[in-house]
Design a protein around this motif. Structure first.
Motif, PDB file in Angstrom:
ATOM      1  N   SER A 228      95.439  47.062  55.989  1.00  0.00           N
ATOM      2  CA  SER A 228      93.941  47.090  56.448  1.00  0.00           C
ATOM      3  C   SER A 228      93.294  46.072  56.009  1.00  0.00           C
ATOM      4  O   SER A 228      93.728  45.384  54.983  1.00  0.00           O
ATOM      5  N   GLU A 229      92.156  45.849  56.275  1.00  0.00           N
ATOM      6  CA  GLU A 229      91.085  44.645  56.001  1.00  0.00           C
ATOM      7  C   GLU A 229      90.897  44.768  54.403  1.00  0.00           C
ATOM      8  O   GLU A 229      90.643  44.093  53.528  1.00  0.00           O
ATOM      9  N   SER A 230      90.839  46.176  54.018  1.00  0.00           N
ATOM     10  CA  SER A 230      90.503  46.590  52.764  1.00  0.00           C
ATOM     11  C   SER A 230      91.748  46.775  51.639  1.00  0.00           C
ATOM     12  O   SER A 230      91.557  47.338  50.550  1.00  0.00           O
ATOM     13  N   GLU A 231      93.108  46.553  52.500  1.00  0.00           N
ATOM     14  CA  GLU A 231      94.163  46.899  51.539  1.00  0.00           C
ATOM     15  C   GLU A 231      94.329  46.364  50.248  1.00  0.00           C
ATOM     16  O   GLU A 231      93.902  45.031  50.023  1.00  0.00           O
ATOM     17  N   GLY A 232      94.545  47.007  49.296  1.00  0.00           N
ATOM     18  CA  GLY A 232      94.692  46.586  47.803  1.00  0.00           C
ATOM     19  C   GLY A 232      95.093  47.778  46.868  1.00  0.00           C
ATOM     20  O   GLY A 232      95.828  48.692  47.556  1.00  0.00           O
ATOM     21  N   GLN A 235      94.364  51.701  47.769  1.00  0.00           N
ATOM     22  CA  GLN A 235      94.896  52.146  48.916  1.00  0.00           C
ATOM     23  C   GLN A 235      96.375  52.258  48.490  1.00  0.00           C
ATOM     24  O   GLN A 235      97.252  53.622  48.890  1.00  0.00           O
ATOM     25  N   TRP A 236      97.105  51.532  47.721  1.00  0.00           N
ATOM     26  CA  TRP A 236      98.592  51.657  47.256  1.00  0.00           C
ATOM     27  C   TRP A 236      98.590  52.939  46.375  1.00  0.00           C
ATOM     28  O   TRP A 236      99.748  53.631  46.699  1.00  0.00           O
ATOM     29  N   GLN A 237      97.853  52.827  45.341  1.00  0.00           N
ATOM     30  CA  GLN A 237      98.104  54.042  44.352  1.00  0.00           C
ATOM     31  C   GLN A 237      97.598  55.419  45.039  1.00  0.00           C
ATOM     32  O   GLN A 237      98.313  56.278  44.766  1.00  0.00           O
ATOM     33  N   GLU A 238      96.640  55.428  45.841  1.00  0.00           N
ATOM     34  CA  GLU A 238      96.591  56.652  46.653  1.00  0.00           C
ATOM     35  C   GLU A 238      97.671  57.177  47.413  1.00  0.00           C
ATOM     36  O   GLU A 238      98.213  58.315  47.301  1.00  0.00           O
ATOM     37  N   ALA A 239      98.288  56.200  48.324  1.00  0.00           N
ATOM     38  CA  ALA A 239      99.407  56.302  48.686  1.00  0.00           C
ATOM     39  C   ALA A 239     100.940  57.033  47.768  1.00  0.00           C
ATOM     40  O   ALA A 239     101.524  58.039  48.192  1.00  0.00           O
ATOM     41  N   ILE A 240     100.860  56.110  46.835  1.00  0.00           N
ATOM     42  CA  ILE A 240     101.996  56.608  45.833  1.00  0.00           C
ATOM     43  C   ILE A 240     101.794  57.859  45.221  1.00  0.00           C
ATOM     44  O   ILE A 240     102.905  58.506  45.033  1.00  0.00           O
ATOM     45  N   ILE A 244     104.972  60.032  48.196  1.00  0.00           N
ATOM     46  CA  ILE A 244     105.910  59.566  49.563  1.00  0.00           C
ATOM     47  C   ILE A 244     106.943  58.541  49.139  1.00  0.00           C
ATOM     48  O   ILE A 244     107.181  58.451  48.007  1.00  0.00           O
ATOM     49  N   GLN A 245     107.582  57.962  49.988  1.00  0.00           N
ATOM     50  CA  GLN A 245     108.752  57.288  49.635  1.00  0.00           C
ATOM     51  C   GLN A 245     108.696  55.794  49.978  1.00  0.00           C
ATOM     52  O   GLN A 245     109.724  54.969  49.802  1.00  0.00           O
ATOM     53  N   GLY A 246     107.749  55.577  50.574  1.00  0.00           N
ATOM     54  CA  GLY A 246     107.405  53.983  50.751  1.00  0.00           C
ATOM     55  C   GLY A 246     106.210  53.697  51.674  1.00  0.00           C
ATOM     56  O   GLY A 246     105.331  54.735  52.005  1.00  0.00           O
ATOM     57  N   VAL A 247     105.936  52.445  51.760  1.00  0.00           N
ATOM     58  CA  VAL A 247     104.665  51.985  52.278  1.00  0.00           C
ATOM     59  C   VAL A 247     104.877  50.733  53.186  1.00  0.00           C
ATOM     60  O   VAL A 247     105.721  50.116  52.931  1.00  0.00           O
ATOM     61  N   GLN A 248     103.931  50.475  54.356  1.00  0.00           N
ATOM     62  CA  GLN A 248     104.209  49.180  55.103  1.00  0.00           C
ATOM     63  C   GLN A 248     102.791  48.317  54.839  1.00  0.00           C
ATOM     64  O   GLN A 248     101.754  48.754  54.647  1.00  0.00           O
ATOM     65  N   THR A 249     103.112  47.267  54.531  1.00  0.00           N
ATOM     66  CA  THR A 249     102.042  46.375  53.990  1.00  0.00           C
ATOM     67  C   THR A 249     101.790  44.920  54.593  1.00  0.00           C
ATOM     68  O   THR A 249     102.955  44.346  54.992  1.00  0.00           O
ATOM     69  N   ASP A 250     100.748  44.612  54.722  1.00  0.00           N
ATOM     70  CA  ASP A 250     100.315  42.905  54.952  1.00  0.00           C
ATOM     71  C   ASP A 250     100.576  42.291  53.674  1.00  0.00           C
ATOM     72  O   ASP A 250     100.285  40.974  54.008  1.00  0.00           O
ATOM     73  N   HIS A 251     100.547  42.636  52.430  1.00  0.00           N
ATOM     74  CA  HIS A 251     100.422  41.998  51.318  1.00  0.00           C
ATOM     75  C   HIS A 251     101.557  42.389  50.274  1.00  0.00           C
ATOM     76  O   HIS A 251     101.319  42.871  49.309  1.00  0.00           O
ATOM     77  N   PRO A 252     102.924  42.077  50.833  1.00  0.00           N
ATOM     78  CA  PRO A 252     103.914  42.419  50.327  1.00  0.00           C
ATOM     79  C   PRO A 252     104.200  41.824  48.918  1.00  0.00           C
ATOM     80  O   PRO A 252     104.726  42.670  47.782  1.00  0.00           O
ATOM     81  N   GLU A 253     103.845  40.414  48.674  1.00  0.00           N
ATOM     82  CA  GLU A 253     104.097  39.793  47.393  1.00  0.00           C
ATOM     83  C   GLU A 253     103.162  40.631  46.112  1.00  0.00           C
ATOM     84  O   GLU A 253     103.545  40.948  45.115  1.00  0.00           O
ATOM     85  N   ALA A 254     101.951  40.734  46.616  1.00  0.00           N
ATOM     86  CA  ALA A 254     100.934  41.510  45.675  1.00  0.00           C
ATOM     87  C   ALA A 254     101.344  42.907  45.364  1.00  0.00           C
ATOM     88  O   ALA A 254     101.329  43.342  44.321  1.00  0.00           O
TER      89      ALA A 254
END
Length: 271
Positions: A228-232, A235-240, A244-254
């Motif tokens: 999303s525009e606010s991905e960071g 959002q990552w920690q909330e999902a983790i 769950i077992q994985g996430v799809q991201t627009d910022h894979p390196e970060a």
């Protein structure tokens, strides 16, 4: 957010297969999926975005599959080439040669082409798994190309219609399949009934703890879209934290850096 078109569970139960659906092997139990490849600095759904995803250290590249007028499988998210290239028209109305002559739009001054599925398979082989968003393609031909590339154990197929489920179960019963939860299923009991009848390896975007627990009971992975525009990090920690077992991201390196620096490359285990 993608919405699956699978309908009545009863109808699907008639054609489900008991064949094993083993997910591709990954070095970490928490998987990172690069949305349309790693397209931060190169165009999405290109060989360059696949190579950038490999360099980022992710587990999967999410790639979109469509078919040209003359039956060639190519990567393209939209139904038309208008957004991504210097051409116009529907993918299924253009021949492969017509699409191949187009240039994919980019900001780096380099020339990129729309890749074939065969080229994507070769770029990923032995290096990166594929989360195949099965937009519009022939199952038999797709499976033939996967087999020809020796990539049978490196692909998960995301379904966009109930007919795709039937075709994949008939032609490649061992292929791990992924779907969004049908809109009519809103309770843990409904999800349990669904998973008793439909052979699915991954569901996306389930947040309710009780629903996640049902998926875990049936050994079904949950992968969440965090792009999303606010991905960071928030959002990552909330999902983790949902276990769950994985996430799809627009910022894979970060994201990979965040996981590694916080000891979270294997996620959070919930008992």
């Amino acid at each position: 957010m993608k919405k699956i078109l699978l309908s009545a569970v009863a109808g699907l139960a008639l054609i489900c297969s008991a064949a094993a659906q083993t997910l591709p092997v990954t070095p970490h139990s928490f998987v990172v999926v690069a949305h349309r490849g790693n397209h931060l600095s190169v165009p999405e759904n290109t060989v360059a975005s696949i190579e950038a995803a490999i360099s980022a250290g992710v587990d999967y590249a999410e790639l979109d599959l469509r078919t040209t007028r003359d039956g060639k499988l190519v990567l393209m998210h939209n139904g038309t080439v208008d957004k991504m290239t210097n051409g116009k028209g529907r993918v299924d109305s253009l021949t492969f040669d017509e699409i191949r002559r187009l240039q994919v739009k980019s900001n780096d001054g380099k020339v990129y082409q729309v890749p074939t599925f065969e080229e994507a398979l070769q770029a990923c082989k032995g290096k990166l798994n594929i989360y195949l968003d099965f937009k519009d393609a022939d199952v038999a031909e797709t499976w033939r190309q996967i087999q020809a590339a020796g990539m049978e154990k490196q692909v998960v197929v995301y379904l966009n219609a109930k007919e795709q489920y039937k075709a994949w179960r008939k032609i490649a019963p061992g292929m791990p399949l992924m779907t969004s939860l049908p809109e009519q299923i809103t309770t843990p009991e409904g999800l349990e009934s669904f998973l008793k009848n439909v052979r699915i390896s991954v569901l996306d975007n389930i947040a309710d703890p009780a629903m996640i627990a049902v998926a875990r009971k049936y050994n079904v992975a949950i992968w969440q879209d965090v792009q999303s525009e606010s991905e960071g990090p928030a959002q990552w920690q909330e999902a983790i934290d949902r276990g769950i077992q994985g996430v799809q991201t627009d910022h894979p390196e970060a994201l990979v850096r965040y996981l590694n620096s916080n000891g979270l490359r294997d996620g959070v285990v919930r008992k």
